[in-house]
Scaffold this active site. Sequence first.
Site, PDB file in Angstrom:
ATOM      1  N   CYS A  16       0.792  -1.267  -0.098  1.00 42.28           N
ATOM      2  CA  CYS A  16      -0.003  -0.076  -0.212  1.00 42.28           C
ATOM      3  C   CYS A  16       0.658   1.279   0.123  1.00 42.28           C
ATOM      4  O   CYS A  16       2.138   1.241   0.212  1.00 42.28           O
ATOM      5  CB  CYS A  16      -0.750  -0.025   1.204  1.00 42.28           C
ATOM      6  SG  CYS A  16      -2.010  -1.276   1.173  1.00 42.28           S
ATOM      7  N   GLY A  43       0.236   0.417  -5.078  1.00 40.58           N
ATOM      8  CA  GLY A  43      -1.008  -0.339  -4.856  1.00 40.58           C
ATOM      9  C   GLY A  43      -1.958   0.035  -5.939  1.00 40.58           C
ATOM     10  O   GLY A  43      -2.161   1.122  -6.072  1.00 40.58           O
ATOM     11  N   ASN A 118      -0.248   1.096   5.800  1.00 39.45           N
ATOM     12  CA  ASN A 118       0.767   0.468   4.849  1.00 39.45           C
ATOM     13  C   ASN A 118       1.859  -0.438   5.741  1.00 39.45           C
ATOM     14  O   ASN A 118       2.227   0.076   6.612  1.00 39.45           O
ATOM     15  CB  ASN A 118       1.862   1.277   4.165  1.00 39.45           C
ATOM     16  CG  ASN A 118       2.751   0.786   3.451  1.00 39.45           C
ATOM     17  OD1 ASN A 118       3.884   1.471   3.411  1.00 39.45           O
ATOM     18  ND2 ASN A 118       2.713  -0.284   2.754  1.00 39.45           N
ATOM     19  N   GLY A 119       1.517  -1.747   5.381  1.00 40.59           N
ATOM     20  CA  GLY A 119       2.258  -2.856   6.234  1.00 40.59           C
ATOM     21  C   GLY A 119       1.656  -3.952   6.050  1.00 40.59           C
ATOM     22  O   GLY A 119       0.482  -4.249   5.695  1.00 40.59           O
ATOM     23  N   CYS A 252      12.842  -1.861   5.562  1.00 39.48           N
ATOM     24  CA  CYS A 252      12.947  -2.589   4.459  1.00 39.48           C
ATOM     25  C   CYS A 252      13.827  -2.219   3.628  1.00 39.48           C
ATOM     26  O   CYS A 252      13.832  -1.268   3.013  1.00 39.48           O
ATOM     27  CB  CYS A 252      11.623  -2.863   3.979  1.00 39.48           C
ATOM     28  SG  CYS A 252      11.247  -3.971   2.477  1.00 39.48           S
ATOM     29  N   TYR A 258      13.506  -2.066  -5.203  1.00 40.30           N
ATOM     30  CA  TYR A 258      12.243  -2.222  -6.033  1.00 40.30           C
ATOM     31  C   TYR A 258      11.185  -1.540  -5.768  1.00 40.30           C
ATOM     32  O   TYR A 258      10.451  -0.622  -6.570  1.00 40.30           O
ATOM     33  CB  TYR A 258      12.011  -3.623  -6.434  1.00 40.30           C
ATOM     34  CG  TYR A 258      10.686  -3.875  -7.198  1.00 40.30           C
ATOM     35  CD1 TYR A 258      10.665  -3.487  -8.619  1.00 40.30           C
ATOM     36  CD2 TYR A 258       9.544  -4.329  -6.762  1.00 40.30           C
ATOM     37  CE1 TYR A 258       9.675  -3.769  -9.406  1.00 40.30           C
ATOM     38  CE2 TYR A 258       8.325  -4.235  -7.311  1.00 40.30           C
ATOM     39  CZ  TYR A 258       8.409  -4.172  -8.782  1.00 40.30           C
ATOM     40  OH  TYR A 258       7.190  -4.066  -9.572  1.00 40.30           O
ATOM     41  N   SER A 299      12.015  -1.223 -13.842  1.00 40.76           N
ATOM     42  CA  SER A 299      12.810  -1.404 -12.386  1.00 40.76           C
ATOM     43  C   SER A 299      14.223  -1.694 -12.747  1.00 40.76           C
ATOM     44  O   SER A 299      14.941  -1.361 -11.822  1.00 40.76           O
ATOM     45  CB  SER A 299      12.014  -2.371 -11.590  1.00 40.76           C
ATOM     46  OG  SER A 299      11.948  -3.898 -12.219  1.00 40.76           O
ATOM     47  N   ASP A 361      17.906  -7.309 -14.060  1.00 40.63           N
ATOM     48  CA  ASP A 361      16.639  -7.371 -13.291  1.00 40.63           C
ATOM     49  C   ASP A 361      16.672  -7.009 -11.830  1.00 40.63           C
ATOM     50  O   ASP A 361      17.863  -7.312 -11.388  1.00 40.63           O
ATOM     51  CB  ASP A 361      15.764  -8.421 -13.597  1.00 40.63           C
ATOM     52  CG  ASP A 361      14.210  -8.131 -13.556  1.00 40.63           C
ATOM     53  OD1 ASP A 361      13.773  -7.126 -13.294  1.00 40.63           O
ATOM     54  OD2 ASP A 361      13.565  -9.059 -13.872  1.00 40.63           O
ATOM     55  N   ASP A 362      15.650  -6.663 -11.363  1.00 44.28           N
ATOM     56  CA  ASP A 362      15.759  -6.264  -9.751  1.00 44.28           C
ATOM     57  C   ASP A 362      15.886  -7.428  -9.020  1.00 44.28           C
ATOM     58  O   ASP A 362      16.336  -7.599  -7.776  1.00 44.28           O
ATOM     59  CB  ASP A 362      14.882  -5.263  -9.509  1.00 44.28           C
ATOM     60  CG  ASP A 362      13.459  -5.878  -9.631  1.00 44.28           C
ATOM     61  OD1 ASP A 362      12.775  -6.365  -8.881  1.00 44.28           O
ATOM     62  OD2 ASP A 362      12.983  -5.442 -10.582  1.00 44.28           O
ATOM     63  N   CYS A 398       7.689 -12.653   2.878  1.00 46.28           N
ATOM     64  CA  CYS A 398       7.737 -11.562   3.710  1.00 46.28           C
ATOM     65  C   CYS A 398       6.721 -11.390   4.474  1.00 46.28           C
ATOM     66  O   CYS A 398       5.413 -11.807   3.981  1.00 46.28           O
ATOM     67  CB  CYS A 398       7.814 -10.209   2.667  1.00 46.28           C
ATOM     68  SG  CYS A 398       7.822  -8.649   3.647  1.00 46.28           S
ATOM     69  N   CYS A 454      15.800  -4.350   7.629  1.00 49.22           N
ATOM     70  CA  CYS A 454      15.192  -5.584   7.406  1.00 49.22           C
ATOM     71  C   CYS A 454      15.466  -6.375   6.048  1.00 49.22           C
ATOM     72  O   CYS A 454      15.217  -5.872   4.883  1.00 49.22           O
ATOM     73  CB  CYS A 454      13.578  -5.655   7.571  1.00 49.22           C
ATOM     74  SG  CYS A 454      12.484  -7.322   7.399  1.00 49.22           S
ATOM     75  N   CYS A 457      13.790 -11.319   3.420  1.00 45.16           N
ATOM     76  CA  CYS A 457      13.495 -12.158   2.394  1.00 45.16           C
ATOM     77  C   CYS A 457      14.601 -12.559   1.772  1.00 45.16           C
ATOM     78  O   CYS A 457      14.690 -13.793   1.121  1.00 45.16           O
ATOM     79  CB  CYS A 457      12.848 -11.199   1.207  1.00 45.16           C
ATOM     80  SG  CYS A 457      13.666  -9.703   0.787  1.00 45.16           S
TER      81      CYS A 457
END
Length: 486
Positions: A16, A43, A118-119, A252, A258, A299, A361-362, A398, A454, A457
């Site tokens: 979000c 989003g 958001n989260g 994060c 990205y 990206s 690529d990312d 995640c 963080c 991932c």
Amino acid sequence: MLTTNPFDDDKLREECGVFGVSGAADSAAALVALGLHALQHRGQEAAGITSFDGAHFHTHRAMGHVAGNFDKDEVIRALPGNVAMGHVRYSTTGETALRNVQPLYADLATGGFAIAHNGNLSNAMRLRRDLVRSGSIFQSTSDTETIIHLVATSSYRTLLDKFIDALRRVEGAYSLIAMTPEGLIACRDPLGIRPLVMGRLGDAVIFASETVALDVVGATFDRAVEPGELIVVQGESMRSIRPFGTQPARPCIFEYVYFSRPDSIADDRSVYSVRKAIGAQLAIESPVEADLVIPVPDSGVPAAIGYAQESNIPFELGIIRSHYVGRTFIQPGDKVRHLGVKLKHNANRALIAGQRVVLIDDSIVRGTTSLKIVQMMREAGAAEVHMRIASPPTRHSCFYGVDTPERAKLLAAKMNLDEMTRYIQADSLAFVSIDGLYKALGETHRADIRPSHCDACFTGDYPTTLTDQDDAVEVDQFALLAERVN
């Protein structure tokens, strides 16, 4: 229905974006709509705006993009007031339905209360179960509604104290904007996992997920909302509260890879510059003899520029993207599907034929996108196709507001590097190292020291407890035991 956006379908999705304004001289809702346009990448399933005119709350929520839903004068006129907040949504919890579109609103004993989030709350399911058992009636399947019920049932007297009490009970990641008759509240979880910034436009105070949203409305960036900080704006007064103590932040790291727009500033760093630095680090760690460096649009562009500059290999746009194709209603036969893919992205055949190309690529999630891209390059006549990824292998899911597939579907969780290379049919494949990623941020990564971000991932080092996930594991283990007993 056939999506013609194959290079986006296999990406990690940020849940979000939020935007709020207090003290707007004219229509606060119009500013919010502009800010949400700038956050649309965070989003794209739905959008909503809630305003307050001093007496009443007004809300408009809709499925789809901001454009088409909030670019009509009559919609903005129906959202009066100098205080407003908005939200763009990509669901990671809760179904895709209008009832889950934010901001969510409730009439509490203390008055109206609207919230945008958001989260992701990592203990929302357990809290929801307990609240339902005690009589709460939920209207959505969003984890955000849990906060509303915690506020409503708190034994504290003032709404602010109720809100703080509710946040003390939740786990996970949240950047929140809440609106009450008394004013606007912005807050960020104690680890600062999800971003939130503050800016000013004349006498107005603005909060947004990214600085680019401030740029779009002509606001100046003031500062980031600190991890664990609540900022309360009441008319012309503003105060900062830190009710959760202090601890080392863990924002994060994928925001740099990205999620954030490249023209945003995150923690005083240019996202674009960091992505270029990641590409340069990738070239240092994983060089290859080649003729062209080609980004996977859009990206992969900054990292590809960094890789090309560091390796002294020409940067070229070998994949051309059409920005005017969204979805096409075609029966999804294999041949037609392949043609539909080319409506969105097509190889620059005259440039690629006979060349050794490095694709940047990312990330790689399931690997299906990378396979399509490599095949596209082969069909365009590339002599060699090498893939370089501007993030470490994504091996873990995640639980903090990113739509990650279950771990069993992550390519890097079930294959080693050689197996992944064969799967995507590339001549070679390499990822930037976790040390290299931190180096691009201007930091040093050490396995024996708590990381500054963080990066779960990539590493599996989750910075909070994962109550709902642990509960699910216990249920699965119990079911397996029962099956064995039976």
